[in-house]
Design a protein around this motif. Structure first.
Motif, mmCIF file in Angstrom:
data_model
loop_
_atom_site.group_PDB
_atom_site.id
_atom_site.type_symbol
_atom_site.label_atom_id
_atom_site.label_comp_id
_atom_site.label_asym_id
_atom_site.label_seq_id
_atom_site.Cartn_x
_atom_site.Cartn_y
_atom_site.Cartn_z
ATOM 1 N N GLU A 91 0.836 -1.209 0.000
ATOM 2 C CA GLU A 91 0.000 0.000 0.000
ATOM 3 C C GLU A 91 0.870 1.258 0.000
ATOM 4 O O GLU A 91 0.629 2.196 -0.764
ATOM 5 C CB GLU A 91 -0.921 -0.008 1.215
ATOM 6 C CG GLU A 91 -1.930 1.122 1.212
ATOM 7 C CD GLU A 91 -2.917 0.999 2.358
ATOM 8 O OE1 GLU A 91 -3.235 2.058 2.935
ATOM 9 O OE2 GLU A 91 -3.358 -0.124 2.670
ATOM 10 N N ASP A 95 1.281 4.071 -3.062
ATOM 11 C CA ASP A 95 0.998 5.486 -2.796
ATOM 12 C C ASP A 95 2.189 6.382 -3.137
ATOM 13 O O ASP A 95 2.006 7.492 -3.624
ATOM 14 C CB ASP A 95 0.627 5.697 -1.320
ATOM 15 C CG ASP A 95 -0.747 5.167 -0.971
ATOM 16 O OD1 ASP A 95 -1.547 4.893 -1.897
ATOM 17 O OD2 ASP A 95 -1.019 5.006 0.237
ATOM 18 N N ALA A 114 -2.658 -8.525 -1.343
ATOM 19 C CA ALA A 114 -1.751 -7.413 -1.640
ATOM 20 C C ALA A 114 -1.282 -7.496 -3.093
ATOM 21 O O ALA A 114 -1.169 -6.472 -3.778
ATOM 22 C CB ALA A 114 -0.564 -7.417 -0.688
ATOM 23 N N GLN A 117 -4.023 -6.219 -5.290
ATOM 24 C CA GLN A 117 -4.109 -4.762 -5.193
ATOM 25 C C GLN A 117 -3.076 -4.102 -6.112
ATOM 26 O O GLN A 117 -3.379 -3.129 -6.801
ATOM 27 C CB GLN A 117 -3.881 -4.327 -3.746
ATOM 28 C CG GLN A 117 -3.943 -2.835 -3.529
ATOM 29 C CD GLN A 117 -3.598 -2.425 -2.099
ATOM 30 O OE1 GLN A 117 -3.224 -3.258 -1.270
ATOM 31 N NE2 GLN A 117 -3.701 -1.147 -1.821
#
Length: 156
Positions: A91, A95, A114, A117
């Protein structure tokens, strides 16, 4: 998925220039150290990340406490942490690095959610593999240790 074609792995290793290694050790007998060192010797810029060693120098770089301390584009994030730590790392990487190309999870490290994602964002994900081993296997270096790579080459 942890079954990757040689062409796919080769493409990733050829296009990558800068690797953030999360969980790197300063102990030369630890896999995270010698994998990162090997990658740096092969011409990759290796940015070491480990809060326990922040501020020290490894491979010509200052060890960062977290990915957020990296102020240059990163092509690959190589994860040397337990699988439970992967979601937060992925994550944060997604970002921070808009041009991130690859999330690489070391041998024994996997996290399907994950990975999904990252893949949704167009990032290639490799799980349960080592870039050092794959580099050596795909570019003809493992045979020097007596391993049969399955790759035919005139390079000795």
């Amino acid at each position: 998925m942890t079954d990757y074609s040689d062409d796919h792995l080769r493409k990733i290793l050829k296009r990558t220039r800068t690797v953030a290694v999360v969980g790197v050790s300063t102990n030369p007998v630890r896999p995270s150290y010698y994998v990162a060192r090997y990658l740096s010797l092969k011409g990759y810029r290796v940015i070491p990340v480990n809060p326990g060693h922040a501020g020290k120098r490894l491979f010509g770089e200052t060890v960062r406490a977290s990915l957020s301390e990296i102020d240059v584009p990163v092509d690959m994030v190589d994860i040397f942490r337990k699988s439970e730590a992967v979601p937060a790392i992925v994550e944060e990487a997604l970002d921070l690095f808009p041009d991130l190309q690859t999330i690489w999870m070391q041998i024994g490290v996997q996290h399907a959610e994950a990975a999904a994602q990252a893949e949704v964002r167009g990032v290639d994900v490799i799980q349960n593999r080592c870039p050092k081993i794959e580099y050596q296997r795909l570019f003809g270096e493992l045979r020097m240790g007596g391993f049969a790579t399955g790759i035919i080459s005139s390079k000795l």
